[in-house]
Scaffold this motif. Structure first.
Motif, PDB file in Angstrom:
ATOM      1  N   THR A 104      -0.269  41.301  19.353  1.00  0.00           N
ATOM      2  CA  THR A 104       0.403  40.178  20.008  1.00  0.00           C
ATOM      3  C   THR A 104      -0.560  39.265  20.762  1.00  0.00           C
ATOM      4  O   THR A 104      -0.202  38.146  21.096  1.00  0.00           O
ATOM      5  CB  THR A 104       1.490  40.688  20.967  1.00  0.00           C
ATOM      6  N   ALA A 105      -1.797  39.720  21.010  1.00  0.00           N
ATOM      7  CA  ALA A 105      -2.766  38.854  21.682  1.00  0.00           C
ATOM      8  C   ALA A 105      -3.058  37.604  20.852  1.00  0.00           C
ATOM      9  O   ALA A 105      -3.399  36.544  21.402  1.00  0.00           O
ATOM     10  CB  ALA A 105      -4.066  39.624  21.943  1.00  0.00           C
ATOM     11  N   HIS A 106      -2.908  37.713  19.526  1.00  0.00           N
ATOM     12  CA  HIS A 106      -3.170  36.566  18.662  1.00  0.00           C
ATOM     13  C   HIS A 106      -2.087  35.491  18.787  1.00  0.00           C
ATOM     14  O   HIS A 106      -2.294  34.352  18.372  1.00  0.00           O
ATOM     15  CB  HIS A 106      -3.264  37.011  17.206  1.00  0.00           C
ATOM     16  N   ALA A 107      -0.946  35.859  19.309  1.00  0.00           N
ATOM     17  CA  ALA A 107       0.163  34.909  19.414  1.00  0.00           C
ATOM     18  C   ALA A 107      -0.201  33.726  20.305  1.00  0.00           C
ATOM     19  O   ALA A 107       0.331  32.619  20.126  1.00  0.00           O
ATOM     20  CB  ALA A 107       1.402  35.606  19.960  1.00  0.00           C
ATOM     21  N   LYS A 108      -1.103  33.937  21.257  1.00  0.00           N
ATOM     22  CA  LYS A 108      -1.474  32.871  22.188  1.00  0.00           C
ATOM     23  C   LYS A 108      -2.102  31.692  21.468  1.00  0.00           C
ATOM     24  O   LYS A 108      -1.866  30.541  21.832  1.00  0.00           O
ATOM     25  CB  LYS A 108      -2.443  33.424  23.241  1.00  0.00           C
ATOM     26  N   ARG A 109      -2.903  31.972  20.443  1.00  0.00           N
ATOM     27  CA  ARG A 109      -3.545  30.882  19.696  1.00  0.00           C
ATOM     28  C   ARG A 109      -2.501  29.976  19.059  1.00  0.00           C
ATOM     29  O   ARG A 109      -2.596  28.752  19.115  1.00  0.00           O
ATOM     30  CB  ARG A 109      -4.459  31.436  18.599  1.00  0.00           C
ATOM     31  N   LEU A 110      -1.508  30.600  18.456  1.00  0.00           N
ATOM     32  CA  LEU A 110      -0.459  29.820  17.795  1.00  0.00           C
ATOM     33  C   LEU A 110       0.407  29.097  18.823  1.00  0.00           C
ATOM     34  O   LEU A 110       0.789  27.934  18.621  1.00  0.00           O
ATOM     35  CB  LEU A 110       0.397  30.734  16.925  1.00  0.00           C
ATOM     36  N   GLU A 111       0.712  29.763  19.905  1.00  0.00           N
ATOM     37  CA  GLU A 111       1.525  29.158  20.959  1.00  0.00           C
ATOM     38  C   GLU A 111       0.856  27.901  21.512  1.00  0.00           C
ATOM     39  O   GLU A 111       1.512  26.869  21.720  1.00  0.00           O
ATOM     40  CB  GLU A 111       1.741  30.168  22.079  1.00  0.00           C
ATOM     41  N   GLN A 112      -0.445  27.960  21.730  1.00  0.00           N
ATOM     42  CA  GLN A 112      -1.172  26.808  22.246  1.00  0.00           C
ATOM     43  C   GLN A 112      -1.196  25.669  21.236  1.00  0.00           C
ATOM     44  O   GLN A 112      -1.076  24.493  21.596  1.00  0.00           O
ATOM     45  CB  GLN A 112      -2.596  27.217  22.621  1.00  0.00           C
ATOM     46  N   ALA A 113      -1.336  26.005  19.946  1.00  0.00           N
ATOM     47  CA  ALA A 113      -1.352  24.982  18.903  1.00  0.00           C
ATOM     48  C   ALA A 113       0.015  24.322  18.735  1.00  0.00           C
ATOM     49  O   ALA A 113       0.108  23.149  18.354  1.00  0.00           O
ATOM     50  CB  ALA A 113      -1.804  25.589  17.576  1.00  0.00           C
ATOM     51  N   ASP A 114       1.072  25.069  19.014  1.00  0.00           N
ATOM     52  CA  ASP A 114       2.427  24.534  18.869  1.00  0.00           C
ATOM     53  C   ASP A 114       2.884  23.738  20.086  1.00  0.00           C
ATOM     54  O   ASP A 114       3.854  22.971  20.002  1.00  0.00           O
ATOM     55  CB  ASP A 114       3.428  25.676  18.644  1.00  0.00           C
ATOM     56  N   ASP A 115       2.216  23.929  21.215  1.00  0.00           N
ATOM     57  CA  ASP A 115       2.648  23.309  22.472  1.00  0.00           C
ATOM     58  C   ASP A 115       2.178  21.866  22.547  1.00  0.00           C
ATOM     59  O   ASP A 115       1.245  21.521  23.274  1.00  0.00           O
ATOM     60  CB  ASP A 115       2.110  24.110  23.655  1.00  0.00           C
ATOM     61  N   ARG A 116       2.859  21.012  21.759  1.00  0.00           N
ATOM     62  CA  ARG A 116       2.513  19.596  21.726  1.00  0.00           C
ATOM     63  C   ARG A 116       3.789  18.768  21.779  1.00  0.00           C
ATOM     64  O   ARG A 116       4.817  19.168  21.232  1.00  0.00           O
ATOM     65  CB  ARG A 116       1.720  19.256  20.460  1.00  0.00           C
ATOM     66  N   PRO A 117       3.732  17.610  22.412  1.00  0.00           N
ATOM     67  CA  PRO A 117       4.946  16.803  22.562  1.00  0.00           C
ATOM     68  C   PRO A 117       5.498  16.265  21.244  1.00  0.00           C
ATOM     69  O   PRO A 117       6.677  15.906  21.169  1.00  0.00           O
ATOM     70  CB  PRO A 117       4.504  15.662  23.486  1.00  0.00           C
ATOM     71  N   ASP A 118       4.662  16.195  20.193  1.00  0.00           N
ATOM     72  CA  ASP A 118       5.146  15.665  18.920  1.00  0.00           C
ATOM     73  C   ASP A 118       5.751  16.740  18.025  1.00  0.00           C
ATOM     74  O   ASP A 118       6.171  16.461  16.902  1.00  0.00           O
ATOM     75  CB  ASP A 118       4.035  14.916  18.170  1.00  0.00           C
ATOM     76  N   ASN A 119       5.829  17.956  18.518  1.00  0.00           N
ATOM     77  CA  ASN A 119       6.473  19.042  17.767  1.00  0.00           C
ATOM     78  C   ASN A 119       7.956  19.036  18.122  1.00  0.00           C
ATOM     79  O   ASN A 119       8.407  19.730  19.019  1.00  0.00           O
ATOM     80  CB  ASN A 119       5.825  20.380  18.138  1.00  0.00           C
ATOM     81  N   GLN A 120       8.725  18.242  17.375  1.00  0.00           N
ATOM     82  CA  GLN A 120      10.135  17.995  17.725  1.00  0.00           C
ATOM     83  C   GLN A 120      11.046  18.220  16.527  1.00  0.00           C
ATOM     84  O   GLN A 120      11.592  17.287  15.950  1.00  0.00           O
ATOM     85  CB  GLN A 120      10.289  16.552  18.236  1.00  0.00           C
ATOM     86  N   SER A 121      11.201  19.468  16.115  1.00  0.00           N
ATOM     87  CA  SER A 121      12.033  19.769  14.949  1.00  0.00           C
ATOM     88  C   SER A 121      13.519  19.726  15.283  1.00  0.00           C
ATOM     89  O   SER A 121      13.934  20.041  16.398  1.00  0.00           O
ATOM     90  CB  SER A 121      11.682  21.147  14.390  1.00  0.00           C
ATOM     91  N   ASP A 122      14.293  19.331  14.305  1.00  0.00           N
ATOM     92  CA  ASP A 122      15.748  19.242  14.419  1.00  0.00           C
ATOM     93  C   ASP A 122      16.338  20.639  14.186  1.00  0.00           C
ATOM     94  O   ASP A 122      16.162  21.229  13.112  1.00  0.00           O
ATOM     95  CB  ASP A 122      16.258  18.256  13.365  1.00  0.00           C
ATOM     96  N   HIS A 123      17.055  21.184  15.169  1.00  0.00           N
ATOM     97  CA  HIS A 123      17.602  22.537  15.044  1.00  0.00           C
ATOM     98  C   HIS A 123      18.603  22.646  13.896  1.00  0.00           C
ATOM     99  O   HIS A 123      18.847  23.732  13.369  1.00  0.00           O
ATOM    100  CB  HIS A 123      18.269  22.959  16.358  1.00  0.00           C
ATOM    101  N   ARG A 124      19.180  21.502  13.478  1.00  0.00           N
ATOM    102  CA  ARG A 124      20.151  21.530  12.381  1.00  0.00           C
ATOM    103  C   ARG A 124      19.498  21.895  11.050  1.00  0.00           C
ATOM    104  O   ARG A 124      20.166  22.374  10.133  1.00  0.00           O
ATOM    105  CB  ARG A 124      20.841  20.174  12.251  1.00  0.00           C
ATOM    106  N   PHE A 125      18.176  21.644  10.943  1.00  0.00           N
ATOM    107  CA  PHE A 125      17.459  21.932   9.706  1.00  0.00           C
ATOM    108  C   PHE A 125      17.524  23.422   9.388  1.00  0.00           C
ATOM    109  O   PHE A 125      17.884  23.824   8.285  1.00  0.00           O
ATOM    110  CB  PHE A 125      16.005  21.473   9.843  1.00  0.00           C
ATOM    111  N   GLN A 126      17.168  24.253  10.356  1.00  0.00           N
ATOM    112  CA  GLN A 126      17.193  25.697  10.127  1.00  0.00           C
ATOM    113  C   GLN A 126      18.600  26.175   9.795  1.00  0.00           C
ATOM    114  O   GLN A 126      18.801  26.968   8.873  1.00  0.00           O
ATOM    115  CB  GLN A 126      16.668  26.450  11.348  1.00  0.00           C
TER     116      GLN A 126
END
Length: 279
Positions: free
Chosen positions: A178-200
Motif C-alpha cells: 500500500t505504500a505505492h498508493a501514495k504515488r498514484l494518489e499524488q498523480a491523481d490529485d489535480r484540479p483537472d481530474n473531474q470525471s462524471d460519476h454517471r459514466f461509471q
C-alpha cells in the motif's frame, strides 16, 4: 489538447510525438489518463508517440449526456481521434476496463490496430467484480455468496467498496504494497481530474457488464502483450489465463493493479521487449 467529436463533445487527447503511435485507454470505468501520463509517459515516450485519451465524461474531457456513455460511442470516439491525428494504424494500450475497450475497438477496426497491450485487463466485468467482492469481503472478515443478477451484484460490490474505504482497506485491493498508493494518489490529485460519476454507473449497469469477451480472443490474430499483476485483486490474478489470442505474449509482474506505480522496472522492460520483437 481537446478534440471536438462528431456529436460536439470535447475530449482530451494529449499527443507526445516520438515513434510508434500508441493510444492509451484508462480504466475505471470513469478514471482518467492523467496519472498514467505522469508516471509512465516519460519512459514510454522515448520510443512511442503516446496519445493519452480521457474518455468522454472522464478526467479532462467534457461531460456528455449520459445516453452517450455507451461502448459503441466510445469506439467511435477512438476512431475519430485516430482520424484527427492522421494515423493509418496504431497500437492500442488498455489498462483495466480500458483493455476491454481496446479489445472491442480491435474487433471492430482490426485494420487500424497494429498490436494490443492489455495491462491488468478484464474481458469479463461480471467475473472481475465477483472476484473483487469476494476478496474485499474477506478483508472485512465476511463471507459472501455473490448474486448472479447484475443489479444485485453491482449493489453488493459498491456497498463493499464503501466499507473497505471506511475500514482503510481499499488500497489492499489495488496494491500489493500500500505504500505505492501514495504515488498514484499524488498523480491523481489535480484540479483537472473531474470525471462524471454517471459514466461509471452507466457501464456497471450496461449489457457490456455481463458478456464474457474472453471467448472472442481467438478472433484477433495480431500481436498482443498481456501484462498481469500477480497480486491484482481488482481484476483477479488469474483472469488472464482464459485469454486465447493466437499471437499473445504473457508477462507476469510482481505487483497489484497499477504496475506503472509498483513494479516499474519490469513494466517497462516487458513493453520494450514486446515492441522490439513485434517490430
Amino acid at each position: 489538447m481537446h478534440i471536438q467529436l462528431s456529436d460536439g463533445c470535447l475530449v482530451y487527447a494529449n499527443k507526445r510525438v516520438t515513434g510508434l503511435p500508441t493510444l492509451f485507454l484508462h480504466g475505471g470505468p470513469g478514471y482518467w489518463s492523467g496519472s498514467f501520463e505522469q508516471l509512465a509517459g516519460p519512459i514510454l515516450e522515448k520510443t512511442r508517440t503516446m496519445i493519452y485519451l480521457d474518455q468522454r465524461g472522464c478526467g479532462r474531457s467534457q461531460h456528455a449526456p449520459s445516453s452517450t456513455y455507451r461502448y459503441d460511442r466510445l469506439l467511435t470516439d477512438m476512431e475519430e481521434v485516430r482520424r484527427f491525428f492522421g494515423f493509418h494504424k496504431w497500437s492500442v494500450f488498455g489498462h483495466s476496463f480500458g483493455g476491454l475497450l481496446a479489445f472491442l475497438y480491435a474487433l471492430q477496426y482490426p485494420n487500424r490496430v497494429d498490436s494490443l497491450i492489455l495491462c491488468n485487463t478484464t474481458l469479463y466485468m461480471a467475473e472481475s467484480l465477483t472476484y473483487q467482492l469476494k476478496y474485499g469481503s474477506n478483508l472485512l472478515g465476511k463471507t459472501v455468496n455473490p448474486p448472479t443478477q447484475t443489479s444485485l451484484l453491482v449493489k453488493h460490490f459498491q456497498d463493499t467498496i464503501i466499507q473497505l474505504r471506511e475500514a482503510g482497506n481499499w488500497e489492499r485491493i489495488q496494491f500489493q504494497h500500500t505504500a505505492h498508493a501514495k504515488r498514484l494518489e499524488q498523480a491523481d490529485d489535480r484540479p483537472d481530474n473531474q470525471s462524471d460519476h454517471r459514466f461509471q454507473q452507466a457501464f456497471l449497469h450496461s449489457d457490456l457488464f455481463a458478456i464474457d469477451y474472453r471467448k472472442r480472443t481467438t478472433e484477433f490474430v495480431k500481436p498482443v502483450l498481456i501484462l498481469a499483476g500477480k497480486h491484482d485483486h481488482a481484476i483477479g490474478p488469474h483472469h488472464y489465463q482464459r485469454f486465447s489470442f493466437p499471437n499473445q505474449q504473457i508477462a507476469l509482474l510482481d505487483c497489484g493493479h497499477h504496475p506503472y506505480a509498483e513494479d516499474v522496472a519490469s513494466f517497462y522492460k516487458d513493453i520494450e521487449q514486446f515492441s522490439s520483437v513485434k517490430l
